[in-house]
Scaffold this active site. Structure first.
Site, PDB file in Angstrom:
ATOM      1  N   LEU A  81     152.598  81.200 -12.799  1.00 13.92           N
ATOM      2  CA  LEU A  81     153.429  82.428 -13.233  1.00 13.92           C
ATOM      3  C   LEU A  81     152.143  82.917 -14.514  1.00 13.92           C
ATOM      4  O   LEU A  81     151.746  82.520 -14.809  1.00 13.92           O
ATOM      5  CB  LEU A  81     155.185  81.829 -13.851  1.00 13.92           C
ATOM      6  CG  LEU A  81     155.347  81.620 -13.083  1.00 13.92           C
ATOM      7  CD1 LEU A  81     157.032  80.919 -13.169  1.00 13.92           C
ATOM      8  CD2 LEU A  81     156.015  82.078 -12.091  1.00 13.92           C
ATOM      9  N   ASP A  82     152.498  83.936 -14.504  1.00 14.55           N
ATOM     10  CA  ASP A  82     151.922  84.717 -15.296  1.00 14.55           C
ATOM     11  C   ASP A  82     152.659  84.405 -17.056  1.00 14.55           C
ATOM     12  O   ASP A  82     153.669  83.273 -16.767  1.00 14.55           O
ATOM     13  CB  ASP A  82     152.155  86.572 -15.840  1.00 14.55           C
ATOM     14  CG  ASP A  82     151.545  87.280 -14.189  1.00 14.55           C
ATOM     15  OD1 ASP A  82     150.819  86.668 -13.531  1.00 14.55           O
ATOM     16  OD2 ASP A  82     152.163  88.277 -13.889  1.00 14.55           O
ATOM     17  N   LYS A  83     151.598  84.946 -18.033  1.00 11.64           N
ATOM     18  CA  LYS A  83     151.885  84.453 -19.307  1.00 11.64           C
ATOM     19  C   LYS A  83     153.107  84.904 -19.517  1.00 11.64           C
ATOM     20  O   LYS A  83     154.241  83.254 -20.306  1.00 11.64           O
ATOM     21  CB  LYS A  83     151.068  85.120 -20.259  1.00 11.64           C
ATOM     22  CG  LYS A  83     151.344  84.629 -21.768  1.00 11.64           C
ATOM     23  CD  LYS A  83     150.033  85.000 -22.929  1.00 11.64           C
ATOM     24  CE  LYS A  83     150.101  84.831 -24.424  1.00 11.64           C
ATOM     25  NZ  LYS A  83     149.721  85.662 -24.980  1.00 11.64           N
ATOM     26  N   THR A  92     155.775  86.265 -17.406  1.00 12.49           N
ATOM     27  CA  THR A  92     156.849  85.410 -16.432  1.00 12.49           C
ATOM     28  C   THR A  92     157.506  84.312 -16.667  1.00 12.49           C
ATOM     29  O   THR A  92     157.117  83.316 -16.303  1.00 12.49           O
ATOM     30  CB  THR A  92     156.084  85.094 -14.929  1.00 12.49           C
ATOM     31  OG1 THR A  92     155.850  87.195 -15.206  1.00 12.49           O
ATOM     32  CG2 THR A  92     157.343  85.412 -14.225  1.00 12.49           C
ATOM     33  N   ARG A 130     154.255  93.203  -9.985  1.00 13.10           N
ATOM     34  CA  ARG A 130     154.281  93.930 -11.303  1.00 13.10           C
ATOM     35  C   ARG A 130     153.270  94.696 -10.663  1.00 13.10           C
ATOM     36  O   ARG A 130     153.517  96.361 -10.942  1.00 13.10           O
ATOM     37  CB  ARG A 130     153.379  93.539 -12.978  1.00 13.10           C
ATOM     38  CG  ARG A 130     153.638  92.124 -13.072  1.00 13.10           C
ATOM     39  CD  ARG A 130     153.051  91.558 -13.907  1.00 13.10           C
ATOM     40  NE  ARG A 130     152.741  92.131 -14.753  1.00 13.10           N
ATOM     41  CZ  ARG A 130     151.694  91.622 -15.974  1.00 13.10           C
ATOM     42  NH1 ARG A 130     151.274  90.502 -16.105  1.00 13.10           N
ATOM     43  NH2 ARG A 130     150.868  92.118 -16.908  1.00 13.10           N
TER      44      ARG A 130
END
EC number: 5.4.99.-
Length: 299
Positions: free
Chosen positions: A133-135, A137, A233
């Protein structure tokens, strides 16, 4: 260093995605200089990897500081002998990258589980990590506790047998309240840290449904059928409804002091090795709830 390939893509692209701080052209040079081999054989940068290919990298090529275990307040939703489900916090990078070797989720996993109780074939710096997962998110991730579990779970992701559902706050009021977005995505040729909709890329499929809307903002449920980097995104921006606060893909002026996207993986489901379908849920975090309340987007 040895890495087992878990994607069937070009070798140079595979390594440039792992070692983001190293230019792809430099990686090509390393391959040509025989500092990188596959299955102990000299290959070309364009070589297309096969699952489980063994990539051998000279020990001094991508030197990194030792990754230490660090105490971290992990939110463990479920755990058994094969895997654990965690609810990741915001502002947490999943695994070390470049000069970042501390404060990542991996550091916390090493402290809580120990190296020997995590899979390690996804890379020396990614014990237990099956997906990312993104930083900023938040939400559910599955952690592999053994190499056999990693292979099983990785196959589920690759064959689209993992159900992943997200909640997001997006800019704008949707004309079409539900729909499917199907594009192709690849690295942005002008900025390799970004992804973009491009005909040369891999297919990316997202389904969305508007749950609530008010004052120019929408609470949206998004199910992804593929797992491309930054997929939600990019897709929301592609249909002109970027995520509120997204500093990379949003670029939309707003009245809030917000510098990160509001995106949360609230549901994760799959059939495990025992043949049992399991579904896990996690409520949105306090930051998300705050903006949801301020914007009057329901609960």
């Amino acid at each position: 260093m040895k890495i087992k390939a878990n994607k069937e893509i070009r070798l140079d692209k595979y390594l440039s995605d792992i070692f983001e701080e190293i230019p792809r052209e430099k990686i090509k040079d390393f391959i040509k200089e025989k500092k990188i081999k596959v299955n102990n054989k000299k290959i070309k940068p364009s070589y297309k990897l096969i699952l489980e290919d063994e990539i051998e990298i000279s020990d001094d090529l991508f030197e990194r500081a030792k990754i230490e275990a660090e105490k971290m307040d992990l939110k463990i939703v479920y755990e058994n002998k094969d895997y654990a489900i965690i609810d990741k916090d915001e502002n947490v990078i999943v695994h070390p990258a470049g000069s970042i070797v501390s404060g990542t989720l991996v550091n916390g996993l090493l402290y809580h589980f120990g190296y020997n109780n995590l899979s390690h074939i996804g890379g020396d710096d990614r014990p237990g990590i099956v997906h990312r997962l993104d930083k900023d998110t938040t939400g559910l991730m599955v952690i592999a506790k053994s190499n056999s579990s990693y292979k099983f779970l990785k196959n589920l992701f690759e064959t689209r047998k993992i159900d992943k559902e997200y909640l997001a706050i997006c800019n704008g009021i949707f004309k079409k309240k539900s729909g499917e977005i199907h594009t192709f995505m690849d690295r942005d040729p002008n900025n390799r840290r970004k992804m973009a909709v491009r005909n040369s890329g891999r297919d990316a499929i997202s389904k969305y449904e508007v749950l609530s809307e008010n004052d120019g903002y929408s609470l949206v449920k998004i199910k992804i059928l593929t797992g491309r980097t930054h997929q939600i995104r990019v897709h929301m921006t592609h249909i002109n409804h970027p995520l509120l606060g997204d500093p990379v893909y949003g670029n939309v002026k707003h009245k809030f002091n917000l510098d990160h996207q509001l995106l949360h993986c609230h549901k994760l489901g799959f059939t495990d090795k025992d043949g049992v379908y399991r579904e896990f849920e996690a409520d949105v975090h306090e930051d998300f709830k705050k903006y949801q309340k301020v914007l009057g987007l329901g609960e």
